[in-house]
Scaffold this motif. Sequence first.
Motif, PDB file in Angstrom:
ATOM      1  N   GLU A 136     -18.183  41.611 -38.758  1.00 55.50           N
ATOM      2  CA  GLU A 136     -18.611  42.990 -38.900  1.00 55.50           C
ATOM      3  C   GLU A 136     -18.698  43.699 -37.559  1.00 55.50           C
ATOM      4  O   GLU A 136     -18.928  43.071 -36.516  1.00 55.50           O
ATOM      5  N   HIS A 137     -18.533  45.027 -37.603  1.00 54.12           N
ATOM      6  CA  HIS A 137     -18.718  45.913 -36.446  1.00 54.12           C
ATOM      7  C   HIS A 137     -17.899  45.477 -35.232  1.00 54.12           C
ATOM      8  O   HIS A 137     -18.382  45.485 -34.112  1.00 54.12           O
ATOM      9  N   GLY A 138     -16.641  45.096 -35.468  1.00 56.48           N
ATOM     10  CA  GLY A 138     -15.737  44.756 -34.369  1.00 56.48           C
ATOM     11  C   GLY A 138     -15.969  43.404 -33.740  1.00 56.48           C
ATOM     12  O   GLY A 138     -15.490  43.137 -32.641  1.00 56.48           O
ATOM     13  N   GLN A 154     -13.648  46.963 -28.617  1.00 59.63           N
ATOM     14  CA  GLN A 154     -13.741  48.414 -28.498  1.00 59.63           C
ATOM     15  C   GLN A 154     -13.589  49.114 -29.842  1.00 59.63           C
ATOM     16  O   GLN A 154     -13.008  50.195 -29.942  1.00 59.63           O
ATOM     17  N   THR A 155     -14.117  48.474 -30.891  1.00 58.61           N
ATOM     18  CA  THR A 155     -14.140  49.091 -32.218  1.00 58.61           C
ATOM     19  C   THR A 155     -15.440  48.717 -32.917  1.00 58.61           C
ATOM     20  O   THR A 155     -16.019  47.673 -32.629  1.00 58.61           O
TER      21      THR A 155
END
Length: 168
Positions: A136-138, A154-155
Amino acid sequence: VYSFNNDVWFTGNNGNVYKTQRTVSPIYQYYTGTSFLINSIHFVNSNTGFVCGNGGEVFKTTDGGINWSNSNSGISNIDLNSISFVDESRGVVVGKSGSIFLTTDGGNSWVQNASSTNRNLLDVKYYSDGIYATGEHGTLLSNDSGKWNAVNTQTDSDIRGVTGISYG
């Protein structure tokens, strides 16, 4: 979904595993022996395969999926999302809250590894020279020397898959 040679495997709820062929053929249903949501399946050859799922469940087959045995010694009651093996002995399973467990004995015992995240890990791939886990969350974690390292992606988007033939 997982394929090995001509076999195609997919999973479902209630502990069910399904097998078919890449060509037009019937779908065979196999039961792991207990009802749980299976989230991932991986075969290392045409006979030896593993599934993981909710509640810390890991099962192993050595006869192509006909019979399954519990293989989660050392794994706590946590939802597991993905399983991967590089060979018949070395494997990894990942899941909720950054949980990572490794085996070096074909799933007979599992050892929890410290990860650098509390995010849910969604997929994992064990290569001959290292391991990648995504979440999750990059979240992207790498391990090529026994330690898990966070990769700056960076995502903030969930990374739901990892594939390929080599770690490097």
